[in-house]
Scaffold this motif. Structure first.
Motif, PDB file in Angstrom:
ATOM      1  N   LYS A 118      64.040 106.025 -14.229  1.00  0.00           N
ATOM      2  CA  LYS A 118      64.836 107.102 -14.677  1.00  0.00           C
ATOM      3  C   LYS A 118      66.374 106.777 -14.324  1.00  0.00           C
ATOM      4  O   LYS A 118      67.294 107.551 -14.758  1.00  0.00           O
ATOM      5  N   CYS A 119      66.761 105.575 -14.200  1.00  0.00           N
ATOM      6  CA  CYS A 119      67.890 105.002 -14.131  1.00  0.00           C
ATOM      7  C   CYS A 119      68.905 104.920 -15.272  1.00  0.00           C
ATOM      8  O   CYS A 119      70.279 104.747 -15.111  1.00  0.00           O
ATOM      9  N   ASN A 120      68.336 104.922 -16.505  1.00  0.00           N
ATOM     10  CA  ASN A 120      69.252 104.990 -17.602  1.00  0.00           C
ATOM     11  C   ASN A 120      69.819 103.704 -17.825  1.00  0.00           C
ATOM     12  O   ASN A 120      71.193 103.585 -18.340  1.00  0.00           O
ATOM     13  N   LYS A 121      69.277 102.691 -17.270  1.00  0.00           N
ATOM     14  CA  LYS A 121      69.683 101.176 -17.529  1.00  0.00           C
ATOM     15  C   LYS A 121      68.743 100.286 -17.671  1.00  0.00           C
ATOM     16  O   LYS A 121      67.415 100.640 -17.372  1.00  0.00           O
ATOM     17  N   PRO A 122      68.843  99.245 -18.140  1.00  0.00           N
ATOM     18  CA  PRO A 122      67.677  98.075 -18.004  1.00  0.00           C
ATOM     19  C   PRO A 122      67.463  97.802 -16.787  1.00  0.00           C
ATOM     20  O   PRO A 122      68.361  97.891 -15.785  1.00  0.00           O
ATOM     21  N   ALA A 123      66.298  97.663 -16.240  1.00  0.00           N
ATOM     22  CA  ALA A 123      66.140  97.721 -14.738  1.00  0.00           C
ATOM     23  C   ALA A 123      64.902  96.485 -14.441  1.00  0.00           C
ATOM     24  O   ALA A 123      64.095  96.263 -15.323  1.00  0.00           O
ATOM     25  N   VAL A 124      65.178  95.854 -13.236  1.00  0.00           N
ATOM     26  CA  VAL A 124      63.965  94.845 -12.951  1.00  0.00           C
ATOM     27  C   VAL A 124      63.658  95.338 -11.508  1.00  0.00           C
ATOM     28  O   VAL A 124      64.359  95.539 -10.600  1.00  0.00           O
ATOM     29  N   VAL A 125      62.438  95.405 -11.510  1.00  0.00           N
ATOM     30  CA  VAL A 125      61.544  95.549  -9.968  1.00  0.00           C
ATOM     31  C   VAL A 125      61.016  94.113  -9.664  1.00  0.00           C
ATOM     32  O   VAL A 125      59.769  93.766 -10.188  1.00  0.00           O
ATOM     33  N   ASP A 126      61.449  93.773  -8.653  1.00  0.00           N
ATOM     34  CA  ASP A 126      61.032  92.373  -8.403  1.00  0.00           C
ATOM     35  C   ASP A 126      59.973  92.570  -7.184  1.00  0.00           C
ATOM     36  O   ASP A 126      60.220  93.110  -6.068  1.00  0.00           O
ATOM     37  N   VAL A 127      58.532  92.356  -7.270  1.00  0.00           N
ATOM     38  CA  VAL A 127      57.562  92.433  -6.363  1.00  0.00           C
ATOM     39  C   VAL A 127      57.029  91.522  -5.930  1.00  0.00           C
ATOM     40  O   VAL A 127      56.464  90.584  -6.443  1.00  0.00           O
ATOM     41  N   ASP A 128      57.150  91.341  -4.645  1.00  0.00           N
ATOM     42  CA  ASP A 128      56.465  90.239  -3.801  1.00  0.00           C
ATOM     43  C   ASP A 128      54.864  90.316  -3.899  1.00  0.00           C
ATOM     44  O   ASP A 128      54.330  91.575  -2.898  1.00  0.00           O
ATOM     45  N   VAL A 129      54.172  89.599  -4.557  1.00  0.00           N
ATOM     46  CA  VAL A 129      52.850  89.569  -4.689  1.00  0.00           C
ATOM     47  C   VAL A 129      52.048  88.628  -3.860  1.00  0.00           C
ATOM     48  O   VAL A 129      52.926  87.379  -3.782  1.00  0.00           O
ATOM     49  N   ASP A 130      50.955  88.774  -3.292  1.00  0.00           N
ATOM     50  CA  ASP A 130      50.565  87.778  -2.369  1.00  0.00           C
ATOM     51  C   ASP A 130      50.133  86.319  -3.196  1.00  0.00           C
ATOM     52  O   ASP A 130      49.520  86.273  -4.060  1.00  0.00           O
ATOM     53  N   PRO A 131      50.840  85.372  -2.789  1.00  0.00           N
ATOM     54  CA  PRO A 131      50.527  83.974  -3.412  1.00  0.00           C
ATOM     55  C   PRO A 131      49.214  83.635  -3.284  1.00  0.00           C
ATOM     56  O   PRO A 131      48.874  82.911  -4.299  1.00  0.00           O
ATOM     57  N   SER A 132      48.460  83.923  -2.335  1.00  0.00           N
ATOM     58  CA  SER A 132      47.027  83.470  -2.424  1.00  0.00           C
ATOM     59  C   SER A 132      46.080  84.149  -3.519  1.00  0.00           C
ATOM     60  O   SER A 132      44.844  83.859  -3.292  1.00  0.00           O
ATOM     61  N   ALA A 133      46.771  85.326  -3.643  1.00  0.00           N
ATOM     62  CA  ALA A 133      45.768  86.283  -4.842  1.00  0.00           C
ATOM     63  C   ALA A 133      45.659  85.543  -5.939  1.00  0.00           C
ATOM     64  O   ALA A 133      46.204  86.139  -7.234  1.00  0.00           O
ATOM     65  N   LEU A 134      44.826  84.578  -6.292  1.00  0.00           N
ATOM     66  CA  LEU A 134      44.961  83.880  -7.537  1.00  0.00           C
ATOM     67  C   LEU A 134      43.862  84.349  -8.202  1.00  0.00           C
ATOM     68  O   LEU A 134      42.760  84.644  -7.700  1.00  0.00           O
ATOM     69  N   TYR A 135      43.842  84.645  -9.518  1.00  0.00           N
ATOM     70  CA  TYR A 135      42.952  85.079 -10.588  1.00  0.00           C
ATOM     71  C   TYR A 135      42.258  83.899 -11.272  1.00  0.00           C
ATOM     72  O   TYR A 135      43.021  83.174 -12.131  1.00  0.00           O
ATOM     73  N   SER A 136      40.989  83.575 -10.986  1.00  0.00           N
ATOM     74  CA  SER A 136      40.280  82.375 -11.678  1.00  0.00           C
ATOM     75  C   SER A 136      39.563  83.001 -13.110  1.00  0.00           C
ATOM     76  O   SER A 136      39.176  84.255 -12.816  1.00  0.00           O
ATOM     77  N   PHE A 137      39.594  82.258 -14.047  1.00  0.00           N
ATOM     78  CA  PHE A 137      38.819  82.808 -15.218  1.00  0.00           C
ATOM     79  C   PHE A 137      38.509  81.489 -15.986  1.00  0.00           C
ATOM     80  O   PHE A 137      38.988  80.277 -15.866  1.00  0.00           O
ATOM     81  N   ARG A 138      37.387  81.546 -16.931  1.00  0.00           N
ATOM     82  CA  ARG A 138      36.835  80.358 -17.860  1.00  0.00           C
ATOM     83  C   ARG A 138      36.278  79.204 -16.790  1.00  0.00           C
ATOM     84  O   ARG A 138      36.818  78.272 -17.285  1.00  0.00           O
ATOM     85  N   ARG A 139      35.662  79.691 -15.716  1.00  0.00           N
ATOM     86  CA  ARG A 139      35.175  78.416 -15.121  1.00  0.00           C
ATOM     87  C   ARG A 139      34.216  77.605 -15.695  1.00  0.00           C
ATOM     88  O   ARG A 139      34.029  76.678 -15.456  1.00  0.00           O
ATOM     89  N   ASP A 140      33.538  78.152 -16.864  1.00  0.00           N
ATOM     90  CA  ASP A 140      32.618  77.405 -17.698  1.00  0.00           C
ATOM     91  C   ASP A 140      33.171  76.000 -18.237  1.00  0.00           C
ATOM     92  O   ASP A 140      32.583  75.242 -18.498  1.00  0.00           O
TER      93      ASP A 140
END
Length: 274
Positions: A245-267
């Motif tokens: 709603k701020c009527n400007k370009p906006a950036v939301v910097d969210v600290d996400v758990d560094p250990s919450a890694l998403y693995s894929f294509r294990r095969d």
């Protein structure tokens, strides 16, 4: 022949039995057709058409059932603590807070694989994704283009901290031309896909996987945009609402758990596990 109205009334088991019967009929008619013994050529096409309709019905019913179960389980998932923020927790809050007219752009890497099914899309065009084609940094630039093409839409770009670091300079373009998008940076201080690979297949021998970035909310302010910092799940809704709603370009910097890694294509790396 099976009538269209009768097809709709069939249960799953009845449809399966009907498909098996039609398969046998098709086999017999094909045999006769090859040997020039078929008396009614139209019968073959009719049976083939009816089988196709029943196949679609079965597939659709299965999809709807699995989709319903997926959505129920998605809401039941444990989202972890208020801090550190888990990706699933962030996505759940975004489902609640983003307006229904939102167009969402995603970045390459594991983010697009995690977020695609975790968010809601209402009014097309509403999802823009590079899939897994290695276009790191795509989301922010894509969001600017979407906003220019669809100025009435709320445009939200999801990115990792590595990807946003590649394209952050375009904030000057957004500010100069008033392209008011909201960029949500999932900041886990790493190249998530590469770190997940190294964790799973290289014995946690990390090389070039961790990165150090500036405070993106503060950098946004220096460009003349609006910056927001989020460290807890409980802060997400308020920050995203304000950004949109701020009527400007906006950036939301969210600290996400560094250990919450998403693995894929294990095969693809099974040989590494031996």
């Amino acid at each position: 022949m099976v009538k269209k109205k009768e097809d709709k009334k069939l249960t799953k088991d009845q449809a399966e039995k009907k498909i098996q019967t039609l398969k046998k009929d098709l086999f017999n008619i094909r045999f006769k057709k090859i040997n020039n013994q078929i008396e009614n050529p139209a019968q073959y096409n009719e049976i083939k058409k009816n089988k196709f309709k029943l196949d679609i019905k079965n597939w659709t019913n299965l999809y709807l059932k699995e989709r319903k179960e997926f959505l129920i389980n998605r809401e039941k998932n444990d989202l972890g603590k208020d801090f550190p923020i888990q990706p699933k927790g962030l996505f759940k809050q975004l489902r609640k807070v983003l307006p229904k007219n939102t167009a969402i752009t995603l970045d390459a890497g594991t983010l697009c694989l995690q977020a695609t099914d975790a968010l809601e899309y209402y009014n097309p065009p509403s999802l823009f994704t590079p899939l897994d084609f290695g276009l790191v940094g795509f989301s922010f630039a894509c969001g600017l283009g979407v906003k220019i093409a669809k100025p009435k839409k709320t445009v939200v770009s999801l990115m990792g901290d590595g990807g946003f670091g590649m394209t952050i300079s375009e904030l000057s373009t957004a500010v100069e031309y008033g392209i008011n998008t909201t960029t949500i940076v999932m900041n886990n201080q790493s190249w998530g896909a590469e770190k997940a690979y190294q964790k799973d297949f290289f014995g946690k021998r990390y090389l070039g996987a961790d990165i150090t970035s500036p405070s993106f909310d503060k950098v946004a302010e220096l460009y003349g945009a609006k910056g927001f910092k989020v460290k807890k799940i409980s802060e997400i809704n308020e920050a995203v609402r304000a950004a949109v709603k701020c009527n400007k370009p906006a950036v939301v910097d969210v600290d996400v758990d560094p250990s919450a890694l998403y693995s894929f294509r294990r095969d693809s790396f099974k040989h590494r596990q031996k």
